[in-house]
Scaffold this active site. Structure first.
Site, PDB file in Angstrom:
ATOM      1  N   HIS A   1       0.840  -1.198   0.000  1.00 38.20           N
ATOM      2  CA  HIS A   1       0.000   0.000   0.000  1.00 38.20           C
ATOM      3  C   HIS A   1       0.874   1.246   0.000  1.00 38.20           C
ATOM      4  O   HIS A   1       2.103   1.161   0.018  1.00 38.20           O
ATOM      5  CB  HIS A   1      -0.979  -0.019   1.178  1.00 38.20           C
ATOM      6  CG  HIS A   1      -0.343   0.000   2.548  1.00 38.20           C
ATOM      7  ND1 HIS A   1       0.295   1.111   3.066  1.00 38.20           N
ATOM      8  CD2 HIS A   1      -0.258  -0.963   3.509  1.00 38.20           C
ATOM      9  CE1 HIS A   1       0.733   0.841   4.280  1.00 38.20           C
ATOM     10  NE2 HIS A   1       0.419  -0.415   4.574  1.00 38.20           N
TER      11      HIS A   1
ATOM     12  N   CYS B   1       2.925  -4.438   6.749  1.00 40.33           N
ATOM     13  CA  CYS B   1       2.799  -4.448   5.298  1.00 40.33           C
ATOM     14  C   CYS B   1       4.067  -3.895   4.637  1.00 40.33           C
ATOM     15  O   CYS B   1       5.025  -3.523   5.311  1.00 40.33           O
ATOM     16  CB  CYS B   1       1.605  -3.605   4.868  1.00 40.33           C
ATOM     17  SG  CYS B   1       0.002  -4.262   5.392  1.00 40.33           S
TER      18      CYS B   1
END
Length: 219
Positions: free
Chosen positions: A166, A178
């Site tokens: 992301h 992430c």
């Protein structure tokens, strides 16, 4: 910026020759004691793998982990398939992968006690009545996102969940686990990914990346 042909041999091209079921591989190179990383895009043309792009990135606040656990703030290492894309923004032009525009009813469950652990769920009720922990997929950082198919088939309770590519807050701000890139670099990656080429992602240190690429030949 891509290296010139006069630079030293690429560190991963030889290992990529062991990958037989994909023609696109995203290599995330980081460390266990740093949150700085690089994202390298490789594509197979004919019989040769070629480096297409290198982008700066950040990983989890605890760096990379070979024994990922829920809530440890680390990014899991290993070789995984790349899943669908999502975002609260409309699907960008040029994206070929399945893309869902999210709203306040889309969740990713990170409650290890739930049967829905590490699953994307759509629910119009009060999520706190169903799960002790969850992520809303219309989160500000998920304007655009790509699912890393980590901890699937089978889902191991407590082994970590909701691993995505992301956009970052800043180039020095780590994630909760992430991999994050600038929005412009993320969009390039998203448009480059081609489902017909069965893209994969390998995350690790230089040594573990090479080992996972070789190991892919036995899987």
């Amino acid at each position: 910026m891509l290296p010139s042909s006069s630079e030293a041999a690429d560190p991963y091209v030889s290992g990529l020759s062991y990958v037989k079921d994909s023609r696109q591989v995203v290599v995330v190179e980081g460390g266990t004691k740093t949150t700085k990383a690089s994202v390298r895009l490789y594509e197979k043309t004919g019989s040769k793998w070629q480096l297409k792009r290198i982008s700066p990135a950040v990983t989890g606040r605890s760096g990379l982990s070979f024994t990922k656990k829920e809530g440890d703030g680390a990014t899991p290492t290993g070789l995984y398939s790349i899943g669908r894309m999502f975002g609260y923004a409309p699907k960008p032009d040029g994206v070929r992968t399945s893309y869902t525009v999210t709203n306040r009813f889309h969740y990713w469950v990170d409650d290890p006690a739930s049967a829905d652990y590490n699953k994307w769920m759509y629910d119009r009720g009060n999520p706190s009545f169903k799960w002790q922990s969850f992520e809303r997929l219309n989160h500000e950082l998920y304007k655009y996102a790509v699912v890393v198919r980590y901890n699937e088939n089978p889902v191991v309770k407590g082994a970590g969940s909701a691993i995505f590519l992301h956009r970052w807050r800043t180039g020095s701000t780590p994630t909760a686990g992430c991999i994050a890139l600038s929005e412009s670099h993320l969009l390039v990656l998203m448009k480059w990914l081609d489902p017909a080429k069965t893209p994969k992602i390998v995350i690790g240190t230089p040594d573990s990346i090479r080992a996972d690429l070789v190991k892919s030949a036995r899987q």
